[in-house]
Design an enzyme around this catalytic site. Structure first.
Site, mmCIF file in Angstrom:
data_model
loop_
_atom_site.group_PDB
_atom_site.id
_atom_site.type_symbol
_atom_site.label_atom_id
_atom_site.label_comp_id
_atom_site.label_asym_id
_atom_site.label_seq_id
_atom_site.Cartn_x
_atom_site.Cartn_y
_atom_site.Cartn_z
ATOM 1 N N VAL A 12 0.833 -1.211 0.000
ATOM 2 C CA VAL A 12 0.000 0.000 0.000
ATOM 3 C C VAL A 12 0.871 1.267 0.000
ATOM 4 O O VAL A 12 0.630 2.214 -0.756
ATOM 5 C CB VAL A 12 -0.967 0.008 1.207
ATOM 6 C CG1 VAL A 12 -1.835 1.251 1.203
ATOM 7 C CG2 VAL A 12 -1.856 -1.241 1.186
ATOM 8 N N LYS A 99 -6.433 -1.362 9.745
ATOM 9 C CA LYS A 99 -7.682 -1.709 10.452
ATOM 10 C C LYS A 99 -7.436 -2.251 11.848
ATOM 11 O O LYS A 99 -8.241 -2.060 12.749
ATOM 12 C CB LYS A 99 -8.505 -2.696 9.629
ATOM 13 C CG LYS A 99 -7.771 -3.947 9.218
ATOM 14 C CD LYS A 99 -7.524 -3.977 7.739
ATOM 15 C CE LYS A 99 -6.505 -5.048 7.405
ATOM 16 N NZ LYS A 99 -6.245 -5.181 6.005
ATOM 17 N N GLU A 123 -10.225 5.795 5.775
ATOM 18 C CA GLU A 123 -11.132 5.229 4.760
ATOM 19 C C GLU A 123 -10.631 3.886 4.230
ATOM 20 O O GLU A 123 -11.408 2.961 3.986
ATOM 21 C CB GLU A 123 -11.280 6.227 3.597
ATOM 22 C CG GLU A 123 -12.265 5.836 2.534
ATOM 23 C CD GLU A 123 -13.702 5.731 3.051
ATOM 24 O OE1 GLU A 123 -14.246 6.751 3.464
ATOM 25 O OE2 GLU A 123 -14.255 4.623 3.022
ATOM 26 N N GLY A 181 -0.737 -13.925 -4.626
ATOM 27 C CA GLY A 181 -0.427 -12.723 -3.832
ATOM 28 C C GLY A 181 -1.632 -12.111 -3.143
ATOM 29 O O GLY A 181 -1.534 -11.022 -2.588
ATOM 30 N N GLU A 184 -1.910 -13.508 2.594
ATOM 31 C CA GLU A 184 -0.617 -13.346 3.248
ATOM 32 C C GLU A 184 0.020 -14.730 3.402
ATOM 33 O O GLU A 184 -0.673 -15.742 3.395
ATOM 34 C CB GLU A 184 -0.806 -12.778 4.659
ATOM 35 C CG GLU A 184 -1.792 -11.644 4.773
ATOM 36 C CD GLU A 184 -1.219 -10.322 4.322
ATOM 37 O OE1 GLU A 184 0.020 -10.188 4.358
ATOM 38 O OE2 GLU A 184 -1.994 -9.453 3.911
ATOM 39 N N ASP A 195 -9.526 -10.383 10.387
ATOM 40 C CA ASP A 195 -9.484 -9.179 9.550
ATOM 41 C C ASP A 195 -10.904 -8.630 9.329
ATOM 42 O O ASP A 195 -11.151 -7.432 9.507
ATOM 43 C CB ASP A 195 -8.818 -9.541 8.204
ATOM 44 C CG ASP A 195 -8.754 -8.372 7.250
ATOM 45 O OD1 ASP A 195 -7.882 -7.510 7.432
ATOM 46 O OD2 ASP A 195 -9.602 -8.303 6.337
ATOM 47 N N LYS A 199 -12.896 -5.021 10.707
ATOM 48 C CA LYS A 199 -13.646 -4.124 9.810
ATOM 49 C C LYS A 199 -15.084 -3.931 10.278
ATOM 50 O O LYS A 199 -15.613 -2.822 10.193
ATOM 51 C CB LYS A 199 -13.566 -4.654 8.375
ATOM 52 C CG LYS A 199 -12.134 -4.582 7.829
ATOM 53 C CD LYS A 199 -11.976 -5.369 6.550
ATOM 54 C CE LYS A 199 -10.560 -5.259 6.001
ATOM 55 N NZ LYS A 199 -10.293 -6.236 4.941
HETATM 56 N N1 HSE Z 1 -6.194 -9.235 3.788
HETATM 57 C C1 HSE Z 1 -7.209 -8.289 3.476
HETATM 58 C C2 HSE Z 1 -8.257 -8.937 2.577
HETATM 59 C C3 HSE Z 1 -6.576 -7.106 2.794
HETATM 60 O O1 HSE Z 1 -8.024 -10.051 2.067
HETATM 61 O O2 HSE Z 1 -9.337 -8.385 2.391
HETATM 62 C C4 HSE Z 1 -7.434 -5.895 2.760
HETATM 63 O O3 HSE Z 1 -7.806 -5.440 4.014
#
Ligand code: HSE
Length: 410
Positions: A12, A99, A123, A181, A184, A195, A199
């Site tokens: 990013v 996040k 954002e 890719g 992770e 994750d 969110k």
């Molecule tokens: N690892 C997160 C996803 C990246 O797969 O959505 C974006 O937040």
């Protein structure tokens, strides 16, 4: 001249640097001032056209009074939290895609930013390139939002999609996502739902005005989803998606969860495929509003970060709008259970006995079922019921070795 620092030059961060440097005229026209990337913080060495901007020392950014906006794109809590807090306390605006940081420390960092009259914007932390936080807090400000649903993780959505469309098992689909890719190398945060949990915490905090901590959210990942589940779901007219959900319930409390869910093929979220994300919110004036787009990836996420940088510059002296208050231990009602149809699978060694017990004990709560004699398994959809009631019934069964319950959106 506005001087900007970028902390982190990963996927990013490099995207943010490239937009700001390669499209400098475009950004300059939007903010009506010259902008300059002055420092990029990273411990690694990079051979890029702008190598002269790199530093390994955070103090070069913190102590440079000419830097007014800092983009934090390192990820994780340490050292991002200390760096972001120090920058805000120094009177610098901060934007972040992190996040994990916002879900854990958002209320505190927002408070510091407000006290210092600078911006703290994030954002990119939800839905990658999808504009969702700013529209919720600005465009939907006339509404009382009472419910949010989202496909909030691109990696798991890609994996589930591969299982559904290409009949690929979980392990092979994960391996492919890693090779491409998307996932992770350590995919735990994605596949175990953490994750998406972060969110839904951020979306809920923003929509309902109070911080929601990740450990208050009932979180399940997709690691237990099998190709048989995918096939049964298809027979029931649904696809399996990892859904982040939150809803206002009684006494000013909310419920919040991240769970693999059977989503009816006719639901808008059923058509969100691959690494795409979508968020649906229900406002009392608008009804349901949906946001859709790329939830991950270099350019899409960098686009949201740079959008926030532009916002900071244009609104330096305006009132800040992304805000919520501290959370509390009893704000999320973890015992509240809604009555809804549930998806259940039962496995046992003796299929005839399993079938007999299913017919005698469960037929009154079963709406439709699939018998899979070959796998010694029964899959069924319950009539609308409370999960704890169904669990109690299943636990008492004598012929069942294991069972699975998933929520549904029919
Ligand atoms: N690892 C997160 C996803 C990246 O797969 O959505 C974006 O937040």
């Amino acid at each position: 001249m506005i001087n900007i620092a970028i902390m982190g030059h990963g996927v990013v961060g490099s995207g943010v640097a490239e937009i700001l440097i390669n499209h400098n005229d475009r950004i300059k026209n939007r903010v009506k001032q010259d902008i300059n990337v002055k420092h990029i913080l990273d411990l690694r060495d990079f051979n890029v056209a702008y190598s002269d901007k790199f530093t390994k020392d955070f103090n070069d950014i913190l102590n440079d009074d000419s830097v007014s906006v800092v983009a934090e794109v390192m990820g994780g809590i340490t050292p991002a939290y200390d760096f972001v807090k120090a920058c805000l306390l120094k009177g610098k605006s901060v934007v972040t895609s992190n996040k994990e940081l916002v879900a854990a420390k958002g209320a505190e960092l927002i408070k510091i930013a407000n006290e210092k009259n600078v911006s703290f914007l994030f954002e990119a932390s939800v839905g990658g390139g999808i504009p969702v936080l700013r529209p919720i807090s600005n465009c939907l400000a006339a509404n009382e939002i009472d419910e949010i649903w989202g496909i909030l993780n691109g990696t798991t959505n890609y994996i589930l999609n591969k299982m559904i469309v290409d009949n690929m098992d979980f392990a092979s689909a994960l391996k492919l996502a890693q090779d491409l890719g998307f996932a992770e190398r350590n995919p735990a945060a994605d596949v175990e739902g953490h994750d998406a949990c972060r969110k839904i915490c951020i979306l809920s905090a923003l929509a309902y005005g109070k911080h929601v901590y990740p450990d208050q959210v009932k979180t399940e990942g997709i690691t237990e989803i099998t190709l048989d589940d995918v096939e049964y779901a298809d027979n029931f007219g649904a696809v399996i998606k990892l859904i982040g959900h939150s809803k206002k319930v009684e006494n000013g409390k909310i419920i919040a969860s991240v769970r693999p869910t059977l989503v009816s093929r006719s639901h808008i979220l059923a058509g969100v495929n691959g690494v795409f994300n979508a968020v649906v919110v229900n406002g009392d004036q608008t009804g349901e509003v949906a946001f859709y787009g790329k939830g991950a990836g270099k350019e899409a996420t960098a686009s949201a970060v740079v959008g926030d940088i532009i916002d900071c510059i244009k609104n330096q002296n305006n009132e800040k709008y992304l805000t919520w208050e501290d959370g509390s231990a009893d704000y999320v009602d973890t015992r509240y259970s809604e009555s809804s149809p549930l998806y259940v699978t039962l496995k046992g060694d003796d299929f005839a006995a399993l079938k007999g017990e299913f017919s005698s004990v469960l037929s009154d709560i079963c709406d439709s079922h699939i018998m899979n004699e070959y796998k010694n398994e029964i899959a069924f959809i319950t009539k609308p019921n409370n999960e704890s009631f169904v669990k109690d019934k299943l636990t008492a069964l004598k012929t069942v070795n294991s069972y699975k319950i998933l929520h549904t959106m029919f």
